[in-house]
Enzyme design. Structure first.
Site, PDB file in Angstrom:
ATOM      1  N   LYS A   1       0.858  -1.180   0.000  1.00 55.54           N
ATOM      2  CA  LYS A   1       0.000   0.000   0.000  1.00 55.54           C
ATOM      3  C   LYS A   1       0.890   1.224   0.000  1.00 55.54           C
ATOM      4  O   LYS A   1       2.011   1.180   0.494  1.00 55.54           O
ATOM      5  CB  LYS A   1      -0.875   0.037   1.266  1.00 55.54           C
ATOM      6  CG  LYS A   1      -2.101   0.896   1.128  1.00 55.54           C
ATOM      7  CD  LYS A   1      -3.179   0.114   0.435  1.00 55.54           C
ATOM      8  CE  LYS A   1      -4.507   0.787   0.396  1.00 55.54           C
ATOM      9  NZ  LYS A   1      -5.561  -0.203   0.124  1.00 55.54           N
TER      10      LYS A   1
HETATM   11  N1  GLU Z   1      -7.246  -0.002  -3.267  1.00 53.60           N
HETATM   12  C1  GLU Z   1      -7.971  -1.182  -3.560  1.00 53.60           C
HETATM   13  C2  GLU Z   1      -7.974  -2.124  -2.367  1.00 53.60           C
HETATM   14  O1  GLU Z   1      -7.843  -1.715  -1.242  1.00 53.60           O
HETATM   15  C3  GLU Z   1      -7.512  -1.836  -4.856  1.00 53.60           C
HETATM   16  C4  GLU Z   1      -6.080  -2.273  -4.883  1.00 53.60           C
HETATM   17  C5  GLU Z   1      -5.602  -2.736  -6.247  1.00 53.60           C
HETATM   18  O2  GLU Z   1      -6.404  -2.770  -7.160  1.00 53.60           O
HETATM   19  O3  GLU Z   1      -4.416  -3.022  -6.348  1.00 53.60           O
HETATM   20  O4  GLU Z   1      -8.186  -3.300  -2.495  1.00 53.60           O
END
Ligand code: GLU
Length: 416
Positions: free
Chosen positions: A108
């Site tokens: 993240k």
């Molecule tokens: N931000 C989204 C999540 O928390 C998508 C992450 C992604 O598509 O890599 O799952």
């Protein structure tokens, strides 16, 4: 469980992780490896503001675990996006991609900033500086960012462009891009669509007829508004919805399309004429069948969990329920379908986008939605099966499946 000192979001996620590791009997060394992040990068993000000043923000990219494949996870622009928050979200990505059996690890990123205070030009400069500062960690086979709270397809276009200036055109470096630049059809709606698929399945299990249902959704950003739209298309009745500043309630069901139109013009759902005003706190305590928190984390706590009146909760947001609240809800017999299952639609379609980019090929939206359905329903069945056979909660079952897959990958790789 009474928590005397306030736990960080990362500690809270690890409470659930530790329980899973314990039940799975993971050896101590593996347990420690999977608990901590693999790599954490903190960067300065200086931005020239439109008025000539320089504002210095803090950004992160945290790679939690890459045993199952390249690191994958969103980038969040939010004032609460600090180290502990990003760590927690990175580890949730590891368990989410493993639970969905996608060939990814978890990561993240984020910048601690309120994106609503910045102009488009400032956001463009901030995104480019952030991308350049973390660029050495990224690659289509290393780490692939995506949108999250406060970011969107435009942000991904800027990230792809900044990365491409160094490495040449590389659409597979980010997912959630605009369709015109290699984004996947169906990606924008994907998280909400996953929630809607799970709601349908849950309703069958609860013998809940969609037309008699009372659905409450907190949050009207990408996930919340798509969830409202798709569940009402399926015939469910959304009786309340809210944004950051408050919400609206209508016992007979909201006209979701009118609410979306109102929000597009007013940039808020507050003041929508098709319902009564309601606060976010009141919304969580409404008499309803299904409560779907789709905004920020820690909204259901020890204080309001005793007052929740839903029959079931679907966590569309990441980590909306504190561990203390989780225990209270369990004691009260209110099941919770966890975030790593419910909101996985986004990363599932990110995976399809990435594969389409690598193959330089485009899928029809129908195929995207069908494959999304297949993957998320398979995970749902696995979670339900494990929860009932082991007599554990859905969250415990989901974590156990994810943790077991990652631990197995570590063992197979034999790198320690
Ligand atoms: N931000 C989204 C999540 O928390 C998508 C992450 C992604 O598509 O890599 O799952």
């Amino acid at each position: 469980m009474a928590t005397a000192t306030k736990l960080s979001p990362f500690d809270e996620v690890n409470l659930v992780y530790d329980r899973a590791a314990e039940r799975l009997g993971l050896p101590d060394g593996v347990r420690e490896m999977l608990r901590r992040s693999w790599r954490e990068l903190q960067v300065q993000v200086p931005v020239r503001m439109d008025d000539g000043r320089i504002e210095v923000y803090t950004g992160y990219r945290i790679q939690h675990n890459g045993a199952r494949g390249p690191y994958k996870g969103g980038v969040r622009y939010h004032l609460q996006a600090d180290l502990e928050e990003i760590r927690a979200l990175a580890s949730l990505m590891t368990w989410k991609t493993a639970l969905m059996d996608l060939p990814y690890g978890g990561a993240k990123g984020g910048v601690q900033v309120d994106p609503n205070q910045l102009s488009m030009a400032e956001l463009n400069r901030l995104t480019r500086r952030y991308t350049l500062n973390i660029e050495h960690l990224l690659a289509p086979n290393r780490d692939i960012p995506a949108p999250d709270m406060g970011t969107n397809a435009q942000t991904m276009a800027w990230m792809m462009d900044a990365y491409g200036q160094l490495h040449g055109h590389s659409p597979a470096i980010v997912t959630g891009k605009p369709v015109e630049l290699g984004g996947s059809l169906g990606r924008e709606a994907a998280t909400g669509r996953g929630v809607a698929y799970l709601l349908s399945a849950t309703a069958k299990d609860l013998n809940l007829d969609p037309k008699d249902s009372r659905i409450v959704v907190q949050g009207f950003g990408n996930v919340g508004s798509w969830t409202c739209r798709l569940v009402s298309d399926q015939g469910f009745k959304v009786i309340a919805a809210s944004g950051v500043r408050g919400g609206v309630y209508n016992a007979n069901g909201l006209d979701v399309q009118a609410l979306r139109d109102y929000q597009t013009i007013s940039r808020t759902v507050v003041g929508f004429p098709g319902g009564e005003a309601i606060t976010n706190a009141e919304l969580l305590e409404l008499e309803c069948d299904v409560l779907i928190p789709a905004a920020i984390d820690n909204v259901i706590t020890g204080a309001n969990a005793p007052k929740v009146k839903a029959k079931i909760i679907l966590e569309a947001a990441n980590h909306p329920i504190t561990p203390e609240a989780d225990d209270i809800l369990e004691d009260r017999g209110i099941p919770v379908l966890p975030d790593i299952l419910v909101n996985a639609g986004g990363v599932i379609v990110s995976y399809f986008e990435w594969t389409q980019n690598l193959q330089e090929f485009r899928w029809e939206e129908e195929r995207v939605n069908q494959e999304l359905h297949k993957i998320i329903m398979r995970a749902y069945d696995e979670v339900r099966e494990r929860a009932s056979s082991q007599r554990i909660t859905y969250r415990e079952a989901a974590f156990e499946i994810g943790v077991q897959r990652v631990a197995h990958a570590v063992e197979l790789r034999g790198f320690v």
